[in-house]
Scaffold this motif. Structure first.
Motif, mmCIF file in Angstrom:
data_model
loop_
_atom_site.group_PDB
_atom_site.id
_atom_site.type_symbol
_atom_site.label_atom_id
_atom_site.label_comp_id
_atom_site.label_asym_id
_atom_site.label_seq_id
_atom_site.Cartn_x
_atom_site.Cartn_y
_atom_site.Cartn_z
ATOM 1 N N GLY A 112 2.926 29.689 67.253
ATOM 2 C CA GLY A 112 2.900 30.516 66.051
ATOM 3 C C GLY A 112 2.298 29.795 64.863
ATOM 4 O O GLY A 112 1.532 30.389 64.088
ATOM 5 N N VAL A 113 2.635 28.531 64.707
ATOM 6 C CA VAL A 113 2.086 27.749 63.593
ATOM 7 C C VAL A 113 0.578 27.565 63.772
ATOM 8 O O VAL A 113 -0.192 27.719 62.819
ATOM 9 C CB VAL A 113 2.810 26.383 63.465
ATOM 10 C CG1 VAL A 113 2.061 25.449 62.530
ATOM 11 C CG2 VAL A 113 4.233 26.603 62.984
ATOM 12 N N TYR A 118 -4.781 29.113 62.004
ATOM 13 C CA TYR A 118 -6.082 29.703 62.335
ATOM 14 C C TYR A 118 -6.345 30.944 61.472
ATOM 15 O O TYR A 118 -7.439 31.123 60.935
ATOM 16 C CB TYR A 118 -6.129 30.071 63.821
ATOM 17 C CG TYR A 118 -7.396 30.780 64.228
ATOM 18 C CD1 TYR A 118 -8.535 30.063 64.570
ATOM 19 C CD2 TYR A 118 -7.458 32.172 64.269
ATOM 20 C CE1 TYR A 118 -9.704 30.711 64.933
ATOM 21 C CE2 TYR A 118 -8.621 32.827 64.630
ATOM 22 C CZ TYR A 118 -9.740 32.089 64.968
ATOM 23 O OH TYR A 118 -10.890 32.738 65.318
ATOM 24 N N ALA A 119 -5.321 31.799 61.348
ATOM 25 C CA ALA A 119 -5.470 33.027 60.552
ATOM 26 C C ALA A 119 -5.753 32.712 59.086
ATOM 27 O O ALA A 119 -6.525 33.407 58.432
ATOM 28 C CB ALA A 119 -4.222 33.891 60.680
ATOM 29 N N LEU A 120 -5.126 31.656 58.566
ATOM 30 C CA LEU A 120 -5.365 31.264 57.177
ATOM 31 C C LEU A 120 -6.754 30.648 56.986
ATOM 32 O O LEU A 120 -7.448 30.941 56.018
ATOM 33 C CB LEU A 120 -4.292 30.281 56.715
ATOM 34 C CG LEU A 120 -2.916 30.872 56.425
ATOM 35 C CD1 LEU A 120 -1.888 29.774 56.258
ATOM 36 C CD2 LEU A 120 -2.967 31.757 55.199
ATOM 37 N N GLU A 121 -7.146 29.782 57.918
ATOM 38 C CA GLU A 121 -8.433 29.090 57.788
ATOM 39 C C GLU A 121 -9.618 30.042 57.885
ATOM 40 O O GLU A 121 -10.594 29.910 57.159
ATOM 41 C CB GLU A 121 -8.573 28.016 58.873
ATOM 42 C CG GLU A 121 -7.806 26.754 58.585
ATOM 43 C CD GLU A 121 -7.988 25.716 59.687
ATOM 44 O OE1 GLU A 121 -8.711 25.969 60.673
ATOM 45 O OE2 GLU A 121 -7.379 24.645 59.563
ATOM 46 N N ILE A 139 2.922 34.292 59.415
ATOM 47 C CA ILE A 139 3.794 33.384 58.662
ATOM 48 C C ILE A 139 5.237 33.881 58.719
ATOM 49 O O ILE A 139 6.168 33.094 58.919
ATOM 50 C CB ILE A 139 3.295 33.233 57.216
ATOM 51 C CG1 ILE A 139 1.968 32.464 57.204
ATOM 52 C CG2 ILE A 139 4.328 32.548 56.341
ATOM 53 C CD1 ILE A 139 1.249 32.480 55.878
ATOM 54 N N VAL A 140 5.431 35.184 58.565
ATOM 55 C CA VAL A 140 6.784 35.750 58.659
ATOM 56 C C VAL A 140 7.376 35.499 60.043
ATOM 57 O O VAL A 140 8.564 35.171 60.171
ATOM 58 C CB VAL A 140 6.765 37.259 58.325
ATOM 59 C CG1 VAL A 140 8.061 37.937 58.724
ATOM 60 C CG2 VAL A 140 6.498 37.463 56.845
ATOM 61 N N MET A 141 6.558 35.612 61.071
ATOM 62 C CA MET A 141 7.048 35.347 62.426
ATOM 63 C C MET A 141 7.450 33.882 62.595
ATOM 64 O O MET A 141 8.450 33.578 63.241
ATOM 65 C CB MET A 141 5.995 35.766 63.450
ATOM 66 C CG MET A 141 5.803 37.267 63.481
ATOM 67 S SD MET A 141 4.448 37.797 64.518
ATOM 68 C CE MET A 141 5.221 37.741 66.119
ATOM 69 N N CYS A 142 6.697 32.968 61.999
ATOM 70 C CA CYS A 142 7.056 31.545 62.063
ATOM 71 C C CYS A 142 8.362 31.272 61.315
ATOM 72 O O CYS A 142 9.213 30.507 61.794
ATOM 73 C CB CYS A 142 5.923 30.690 61.506
ATOM 74 S SG CYS A 142 4.466 30.638 62.551
ATOM 75 N N VAL A 143 8.533 31.898 60.160
ATOM 76 C CA VAL A 143 9.777 31.726 59.392
ATOM 77 C C VAL A 143 10.967 32.237 60.198
ATOM 78 O O VAL A 143 12.013 31.582 60.279
ATOM 79 C CB VAL A 143 9.678 32.442 58.022
ATOM 80 C CG1 VAL A 143 11.029 32.520 57.339
ATOM 81 C CG2 VAL A 143 8.671 31.738 57.135
ATOM 82 N N GLY A 144 10.817 33.399 60.814
ATOM 83 C CA GLY A 144 11.886 33.935 61.647
ATOM 84 C C GLY A 144 12.204 33.037 62.824
ATOM 85 O O GLY A 144 13.370 32.862 63.203
#
Length: 168
Positions: A112-113, A118-121, A139-144
């Protein structure tokens, strides 16, 4: 148990409860978005963003509410033998099997990270006509996922305390 460990347990559970209680209201947001999409399809021009936004909201609801569901013992469990065991035996089995869940969540977080980075870059967007950015939902999925990992460590600490005959 040391005081810092007890504080950690209470902090994680308090944090997961607050976030989980807030995530419950995402269900109403999801219903409103999908209702608006259905009404617009029936009476006007279909909106392109409602279905994908519904998917994103559902992902946030599921991932941010996951740790709270674990905390409230709402997760589905195969209860063939487990319900007949003593609390000490349950704690022992849970303390051993939690490592499989921690490994799974760790691998899921790693992927996920990497996906969020990748999505941010590259400014990744979902395919389709609306083309929303993917980074926020990843990002929300990583936080969860982090919240679920922390809750699992709390379970492990509680199981160890039960095996020692202590209560947190």
């Amino acid at each position: 148990m040391p005081t810092i460990v007890i504080r950690y347990v209470h902090w994680v559970e308090r944090w997961n409860k607050r976030i989980g209680r807030m995530a419950m209201y995402l269900l109403f947001v999801l219903m409103a978005v999908l209702l608006w999409g259905a009404i617009s399809r029936a009476f006007w021009v279909p909106l392109r963003w409602t279905d994908q936004m519904g998917q994103f909201i559902l992902a946030g609801y599921f991932m941010l509410g996951g740790a709270y569901a674990l905390q409230m013992d709402s997760a589905v469990r195969m209860d063939v033998f487990y319900s007949n065991w003593s609390p000490r035996t349950k704690a022992l089995v849970d303390a051993i099997t939690i490592f499989a869940l921690l490994f799974y969540l760790g691998v899921l977080l790693w992927g996920g990270v990497e996906s969020a980075i990748y999505a941010l870059e590259y400014g990744e967007r979902k395919s389709g006509l609306w083309r929303p950015y993917m980074a926020p939902v990843k990002i929300v999925m990583c936080v969860g996922n982090v919240m679920m990992l922390l809750q699992c460590t709390v379970f492990f600490i509680r199981d160890i305390a039960t095996l020692r005959g202590q209560k947190i």
